[in-house]
Write a protein that holds these residues in place. Structure first.
Motif, PDB file in Angstrom:
ATOM      1  N   VAL A   1       0.849  -1.145   0.284  1.00  0.00           N
ATOM      2  CA  VAL A   1       0.038   0.053   0.212  1.00  0.00           C
ATOM      3  C   VAL A   1       0.838   1.259   0.082  1.00  0.00           C
ATOM      4  O   VAL A   1       0.685   2.225  -0.989  1.00  0.00           O
ATOM      5  N   ALA A   2       1.862   1.198   0.978  1.00  0.00           N
ATOM      6  CA  ALA A   2       2.724   2.199   1.041  1.00  0.00           C
ATOM      7  C   ALA A   2       3.714   2.625  -0.295  1.00  0.00           C
ATOM      8  O   ALA A   2       3.951   3.762  -1.037  1.00  0.00           O
TER       9      ALA A   2
ATOM     10  N   VAL B   1      -7.072  -0.786  -2.757  1.00  0.00           N
ATOM     11  CA  VAL B   1      -6.650  -2.075  -2.158  1.00  0.00           C
ATOM     12  C   VAL B   1      -6.845  -3.349  -3.049  1.00  0.00           C
ATOM     13  O   VAL B   1      -6.030  -3.988  -2.812  1.00  0.00           O
ATOM     14  N   GLN B   2      -8.032  -3.294  -3.683  1.00  0.00           N
ATOM     15  CA  GLN B   2      -8.144  -4.446  -4.623  1.00  0.00           C
ATOM     16  C   GLN B   2      -7.059  -4.398  -5.461  1.00  0.00           C
ATOM     17  O   GLN B   2      -6.610  -5.582  -5.875  1.00  0.00           O
TER      18      GLN B   2
ATOM     19  N   HIS C   1      -2.222  -6.357  -8.095  1.00  0.00           N
ATOM     20  CA  HIS C   1      -0.932  -6.117  -8.847  1.00  0.00           C
ATOM     21  C   HIS C   1       0.251  -6.558  -8.200  1.00  0.00           C
ATOM     22  O   HIS C   1       1.017  -7.181  -8.980  1.00  0.00           O
ATOM     23  N   TYR C   2       0.538  -6.553  -6.897  1.00  0.00           N
ATOM     24  CA  TYR C   2       1.486  -7.012  -6.264  1.00  0.00           C
ATOM     25  C   TYR C   2       1.797  -8.384  -5.791  1.00  0.00           C
ATOM     26  O   TYR C   2       0.600  -9.261  -5.797  1.00  0.00           O
TER      27      TYR C   2
ATOM     28  N   ALA D   1      -3.990   2.744   4.232  1.00  0.00           N
ATOM     29  CA  ALA D   1      -4.107   3.539   3.235  1.00  0.00           C
ATOM     30  C   ALA D   1      -4.505   4.907   3.482  1.00  0.00           C
ATOM     31  O   ALA D   1      -4.105   5.896   3.236  1.00  0.00           O
ATOM     32  N   VAL D   2      -5.847   4.880   4.331  1.00  0.00           N
ATOM     33  CA  VAL D   2      -6.338   6.146   4.713  1.00  0.00           C
ATOM     34  C   VAL D   2      -5.408   6.873   5.608  1.00  0.00           C
ATOM     35  O   VAL D   2      -5.139   8.089   5.638  1.00  0.00           O
ATOM     36  N   PHE D   3      -4.694   6.379   6.667  1.00  0.00           N
ATOM     37  CA  PHE D   3      -3.973   6.645   7.757  1.00  0.00           C
ATOM     38  C   PHE D   3      -2.802   7.049   6.978  1.00  0.00           C
ATOM     39  O   PHE D   3      -2.480   8.305   7.322  1.00  0.00           O
ATOM     40  N   PHE D   4      -2.149   6.363   6.190  1.00  0.00           N
ATOM     41  CA  PHE D   4      -0.973   7.343   5.591  1.00  0.00           C
ATOM     42  C   PHE D   4      -1.182   8.319   4.525  1.00  0.00           C
ATOM     43  O   PHE D   4      -0.395   9.072   4.272  1.00  0.00           O
ATOM     44  N   SER D   5      -2.483   8.354   3.943  1.00  0.00           N
ATOM     45  CA  SER D   5      -2.420   9.549   3.126  1.00  0.00           C
ATOM     46  C   SER D   5      -3.087  10.461   3.934  1.00  0.00           C
ATOM     47  O   SER D   5      -3.044  11.700   3.360  1.00  0.00           O
TER      48      SER D   5
END
Ligand code: HEM
Length: 416
Positions: free
Chosen positions: A253-254, A279-280, A285-286, A376-380
């Motif tokens: 995610v990061a 996130v999907q 992808h990864y 994802a929301v926290f990092f952004s």
């Protein structure tokens, strides 16, 4: 009857280990088929890729899981006697127990705990010049999942339990010493989990009703018997270990936020449904779980190719998630593709395919998705940080793959 193409090497285990995410897909392209046969880890194995092969692989009348997983993985990642190796009624019955633990309300409760732990951890990160994100995520995940699961954890125990739970998935496929560390971690973790199960059964320990610890300890099998303590321990670890493994997806995610700043912007603007699409796409992808294995139940033919009873079969998950018959521009990172079309359960298989209640598909997808969304929301929106110069390339020979420097962040500040 056509012959299944054969990898000509006497044994292809080294080729698989050298390229665990690409081996099956590349060989299939060379042969121009969805399947081929190779000798892997001492056994003849039919390797398959793509949505049609996935639909075949999840046909329970054709394949079974008993005895399919290789011994090195049973001794580390999975343990013995757990749900992964069951078939038929025994599987359905045990799986229902797992599915009862992952209702929307339960998953949300775990996500809220993880959000709090992340907040606390981030304040500590802000006091350090830099932090290796992969390593730094493990203790917050241990605290969140143990609290949620009803597993008591002394502060002094957090580091040891975390190291062991991580070793189970991070070192299982490592060469040499790493693998032996994972074997030792399995022994210690099972002894710890057995003691928890026995204490709960004896009334020396209580856990909230419906919590994973209570559910596995008091689960009755299809003959109304409690599970042997060691099997209950394996199942408790089947909840704790993979929740820590979500750290791998959170690092991705990061990584994706760093490489695609427009995704960060869309998350900041809280576009409806965007966090889910993002996130999907990270899960598609990864690279994470490269493949799953089963064994042929009885002789049959598929597209004219023979599948003899007992033959091991390996389905390529990574390649199926990147199959150009299902995915436009499969190597591109494009969250919007999940707005345009809902993939079938045989095209999108980061945690297995088909239907989780009836098949072996992972019961923890809701947990993975919600914890990734929290991150994802926290990092952004809540975390300011820099991404210093480092090697961001993914090590695709490692299992699980990770950015080579495990994603370092610096100058961390938490928004008030
Ligand atoms: C099964 C991946 C998270 C519990 C599986 C399978 C895969 C997978 C590939 C095998 C599917 C098959 O055999 O067909 C992942 C990944 C995760 C993750 C990449 C992200 C970290 C979780 C979580 C839980 C969990 C959070 C916690 C409940 C299980 C269990 C099984 C399983 C119990 C065995 C299911 C069965 O045999 O019926 N997972 N998983 N996993 N997973 Fe996960």
């Amino acid at each position: 009857m056509p012959r299944i193409p054969h990898d000509s090497r006497p044994d292809s285990s080294l080729a698989l280990l050298a390229d665990p995410y690409g081996y099956i897909g590349r060989r299939c392209v060379e042969f121009g088929t969805d399947l081929f046969e190779a000798r892997l880890l001492l056994r003849r194995t039919i390797c398959m890729t793509g949505p049609n092969a996935a639909a075949l692989f999840y046909d329970r009348s054709r394949f079974q899981r008993t005895g399919a997983a290789p011994e090195p993985l049973r001794a580390t990642l999975f343990g013995q006697g757990g749900v992964q190796g069951l078939d038929g009624d025994a599987h359905r019955h045990r799986k229902a127990m797992f599915m009862s633990l992952v209702t929307a309300a339960q998953v949300d409760a775990l996500a809220r705990r993880f959000e709090d732990e992340l907040q606390t951890a981030a304040r500590q990160w802000s006091r350090q010049p830099q932090v290796v994100l992969y390593d730094a995520l493990h203790e917050p995940l241990t605290q969140a999942v143990c609290g949620w699961a009803g597993v008591p954890l002394e502060t002094s125990e957090v580091s040891l339990r975390t190291t062991d739970l991580v070793a189970l998935f991070d070192q299982a496929a490592a060469p040499g010493l790493g693998h032996f560390r994972a074997r030792a971690a399995r022994k210690r973790s099972e002894a710890w989990a057995v003691a928890l199960v026995e204490a709960l059964r004896a009334g020396r320990l209580s856990a909230p009703p419906g919590s994973p610890l209570e559910a596995v300890a008091l689960h009755r099998d299809e003959n109304e018997q409690w599970l042997p303590p060691r099997v209950a321990a394996v199942e408790l670890l089947n909840v704790l270990r993979p929740t820590l493994a979500v750290s791998v997806f959170i690092v991705f995610v990061a990584h994706a936020l760093h490489l695609h700043p427009e995704c960060r912007l869309a998350l900041q603007q809280r576009e409806a449904g965007y966090a889910d699409c993002f996130v999907q796409e990270v899960r598609r992808h990864y690279p994470f779980f490269p493949a799953v294995v089963a064994r042929v139940r009885e002789d049959f033919e598929w597209r004219g190719y023979p599948f003899p009873a007992g033959r091991r079969v390996m389905l390529d998950l990574y390649g199926t998630n990147h199959d150009s018959r299902a995915w436009r521009d499969p190597l591109a990172f494009e969250p919007a593709r999940f707005r345009e079309r809902t993939p079938t359960p045989f095209e999108f298989v980061p945690q297995g395919g088909a239907e989780p209640h009836k098949h072996h598909r992972c019961p923890g997808e809701g947990i993975a998705v919600e914890l990734m969304k929290v991150a994802a929301v926290f990092f952004s929106t809540r975390l300011n940080y820099e991404v210093p110069l480092q090697d961001l390339l993914l090590d695709m020979k490692r299992l699980p793959a990770l950015p080579r420097d495990r994603f370092v962040i610096a100058s961390v500040r938490v928004a008030a």
